[in-house]
Design a protein around this motif. Structure first.
Motif, mmCIF file in Angstrom:
data_model
loop_
_atom_site.group_PDB
_atom_site.id
_atom_site.type_symbol
_atom_site.label_atom_id
_atom_site.label_comp_id
_atom_site.label_asym_id
_atom_site.label_seq_id
_atom_site.Cartn_x
_atom_site.Cartn_y
_atom_site.Cartn_z
ATOM 1 N N GLN A 116 7.118 75.734 -18.077
ATOM 2 C CA GLN A 116 5.804 75.140 -17.852
ATOM 3 C C GLN A 116 4.711 76.194 -17.976
ATOM 4 O O GLN A 116 3.650 75.942 -18.566
ATOM 5 N N MET A 117 4.974 77.377 -17.435
ATOM 6 C CA MET A 117 4.014 78.458 -17.533
ATOM 7 C C MET A 117 3.821 78.890 -18.988
ATOM 8 O O MET A 117 2.688 79.142 -19.434
ATOM 9 N N LEU A 118 4.943 78.964 -19.735
ATOM 10 C CA LEU A 118 4.852 79.341 -21.144
ATOM 11 C C LEU A 118 4.047 78.315 -21.932
ATOM 12 O O LEU A 118 3.212 78.678 -22.777
ATOM 13 N N TYR A 119 4.298 77.046 -21.669
ATOM 14 C CA TYR A 119 3.574 76.001 -22.393
ATOM 15 C C TYR A 119 2.077 76.072 -22.118
ATOM 16 O O TYR A 119 1.253 75.968 -23.024
ATOM 17 N N GLU A 120 1.720 76.255 -20.858
ATOM 18 C CA GLU A 120 0.302 76.299 -20.511
ATOM 19 C C GLU A 120 -0.361 77.570 -21.020
ATOM 20 O O GLU A 120 -1.525 77.562 -21.427
ATOM 21 N N GLU A 121 0.395 78.686 -21.017
ATOM 22 C CA GLU A 121 -0.189 79.961 -21.443
ATOM 23 C C GLU A 121 -0.353 80.039 -22.955
ATOM 24 O O GLU A 121 -1.377 80.482 -23.464
ATOM 25 N N LEU A 122 0.673 79.597 -23.660
ATOM 26 C CA LEU A 122 0.638 79.710 -25.115
ATOM 27 C C LEU A 122 -0.249 78.650 -25.747
ATOM 28 O O LEU A 122 -0.848 78.878 -26.792
ATOM 29 N N GLY A 123 -0.298 77.476 -25.171
ATOM 30 C CA GLY A 123 -1.141 76.427 -25.717
ATOM 31 C C GLY A 123 -0.431 75.600 -26.764
ATOM 32 O O GLY A 123 0.630 75.970 -27.290
ATOM 33 N N PRO A 124 -0.999 74.445 -27.120
ATOM 34 C CA PRO A 124 -0.354 73.531 -28.070
ATOM 35 C C PRO A 124 -0.247 74.104 -29.481
ATOM 36 O O PRO A 124 0.638 73.721 -30.237
ATOM 37 N N GLU A 125 -1.176 75.029 -29.851
ATOM 38 C CA GLU A 125 -1.125 75.575 -31.208
ATOM 39 C C GLU A 125 0.181 76.325 -31.461
ATOM 40 O O GLU A 125 0.719 76.299 -32.569
ATOM 41 N N PHE A 126 0.665 77.006 -30.435
ATOM 42 C CA PHE A 126 1.923 77.733 -30.574
ATOM 43 C C PHE A 126 3.068 76.785 -30.894
ATOM 44 O O PHE A 126 3.877 77.031 -31.792
ATOM 45 N N TRP A 127 3.137 75.674 -30.174
ATOM 46 C CA TRP A 127 4.250 74.740 -30.352
ATOM 47 C C TRP A 127 4.130 73.974 -31.661
ATOM 48 O O TRP A 127 5.138 73.652 -32.283
ATOM 49 N N VAL A 128 2.901 73.700 -32.094
ATOM 50 C CA VAL A 128 2.709 73.102 -33.420
ATOM 51 C C VAL A 128 3.213 74.062 -34.486
ATOM 52 O O VAL A 128 3.867 73.669 -35.466
ATOM 53 N N ALA A 129 2.885 75.344 -34.299
ATOM 54 C CA ALA A 129 3.347 76.357 -35.249
ATOM 55 C C ALA A 129 4.864 76.420 -35.292
ATOM 56 O O ALA A 129 5.470 76.556 -36.369
ATOM 57 N N MET A 130 5.512 76.296 -34.141
ATOM 58 C CA MET A 130 6.960 76.352 -34.102
ATOM 59 C C MET A 130 7.588 75.145 -34.799
ATOM 60 O O MET A 130 8.603 75.271 -35.488
ATOM 61 N N VAL A 131 6.981 73.964 -34.627
ATOM 62 C CA VAL A 131 7.487 72.765 -35.298
ATOM 63 C C VAL A 131 7.406 72.925 -36.811
ATOM 64 O O VAL A 131 8.355 72.632 -37.543
ATOM 65 N N TRP A 132 6.238 73.401 -37.291
ATOM 66 C CA TRP A 132 6.092 73.613 -38.727
ATOM 67 C C TRP A 132 7.051 74.688 -39.221
ATOM 68 O O TRP A 132 7.581 74.594 -40.329
ATOM 69 N N THR A 133 7.258 75.725 -38.407
ATOM 70 C CA THR A 133 8.199 76.783 -38.782
ATOM 71 C C THR A 133 9.589 76.212 -38.997
ATOM 72 O O THR A 133 10.264 76.521 -39.985
ATOM 73 N N ILE A 134 10.029 75.359 -38.077
ATOM 74 C CA ILE A 134 11.362 74.757 -38.183
ATOM 75 C C ILE A 134 11.460 73.858 -39.407
ATOM 76 O O ILE A 134 12.418 73.957 -40.198
ATOM 77 N N LEU A 135 10.469 72.990 -39.608
ATOM 78 C CA LEU A 135 10.514 72.050 -40.731
ATOM 79 C C LEU A 135 10.517 72.776 -42.076
ATOM 80 O O LEU A 135 11.314 72.454 -42.968
ATOM 81 N N ILE A 136 9.626 73.752 -42.221
ATOM 82 C CA ILE A 136 9.521 74.440 -43.516
ATOM 83 C C ILE A 136 10.743 75.298 -43.775
ATOM 84 O O ILE A 136 11.237 75.371 -44.910
ATOM 85 N N ASN A 137 11.276 75.944 -42.739
ATOM 86 C CA ASN A 137 12.462 76.762 -42.959
ATOM 87 C C ASN A 137 13.689 75.913 -43.246
ATOM 88 O O ASN A 137 14.580 76.334 -43.990
#
Length: 280
Positions: free
Chosen positions: A142-163
């Protein structure tokens, strides 16, 4: 019928991978306990060396399986049986592709788990492990999600899909190269290597032309998507897409482009298998 083909593929390759995975996990556990030992001896070094050897073997087997399962099963003697089954060329290729992707991803996951187990056993104390609880892990995430923000997780989703798309494209490129080499029975190995290199050169040039090679999609220190416009000489297509529509559009374009390249390899392989296959 695709389900039956997948079942056959996993059964044919499962024993090899299963044995290697078990050996890797066992060596990771033993190496972890050896790291905790106060006496530094050659046995600990030998265990770490054996672990590295098995890890390299897993990587080599993953690559070799992609090639051999396709060539021997569809282009070799086994091809006489496979091509008489009531299946299409599309189903045959998809069964090889999906199986190969699953084993590559499993190999990476097993590697991560083994390193985690080795470090946990070798470094963490029992007291530290005893203080860990599910509630603490939930608070950490929960702390990581709030600290990193939604942009980080969007980036991770795109990273997974493209790879994933890039992995499929790479495997299909190998299949296309194998089918091209099949047209030159007297020089199969040389033709296959040259075909693979040639296809990759064409793809690389397209990447440079469009700028998709800049969209690595790894997350920088500000937890935002890498700005694909930085360092892009000649203002490629990705530069204009990013400037006009934002990073999300550039990621979508990169994914679509990678998927399109994979589709080209797939249809090239399928066409050659359907019209140019020669098992004599």
């Amino acid at each position: 019928m695709l389900k039956q083909l997948l079942k056959y593929e996993f059964k044919a390759t499962g024993r090899t991978y299963g044995g290697l995975y078990l050996a890797l996990v066992a060596l990771a556990v033993l190496s972890g306990f050896s790291l905790r030992s106060s006496s530094k001896d050659n046995f600990a070094s030998l265990l770490l060396f054996a672990y590295m050897v098995v890890a390299v073997a897993v990587a080599v087997v993953s690559v070799m399986t992609i090639v051999t399962r396709f060539t021997r099963n569809l282009l070799g003697r086994e091809g006489y049986l496979m091509h008489t089954l009531p299946v299409t060329e599309t189903q045959l290729i998809l069964s090889k592709l999906l199986t190969s992707m699953v084993w590559v991803l499993c190999s990476g996951l097993v590697g991560i788990v083994c390193i985690t187990v080795m470090v946990s056993i070798g470094v963490l104390d029992a007291e530290v492990l005893g203080t860990l609880s599910w509630d603490r892990w939930k608070q950490l995430w929960q702390m990581l999600y709030e600290e990193l923000g939604p942009e980080f997780w969007v980036a991770m989703v795109w990273t997974i899909l493209i790879n994933l798309a890039r992995l499929a494209s790479l495997i299909l490129c190998v299949y296309a190269a194998c089918m091209i080499a099949h047209q030159f029975p007297k020089h199969v190995m040389v033709a296959g290597i040259l075909a693979f290199i040639g296809l990759n050169i064409v793809e690389t040039q397209l990447d440079k032309l469009l700028g998709t090679n800049d969209a690595t999609l790894f997350v920088d220190v500000t937890y935002k998507l890498v700005d694909v416009s930085n360092g892009s000489e000649g203002a490629p297509v990705m530069h204009y897409i990013t400037a006009a529509f934002g990073q999300g559009a550039s990621c979508l374009f990169c994914f679509v482009f990678t998927a399109a390249i994979a589709a080209v390899y797939f249809f090239l392989t399928r066409w050659l298998m359907k019209h140019k296959l020669n098992l004599e």
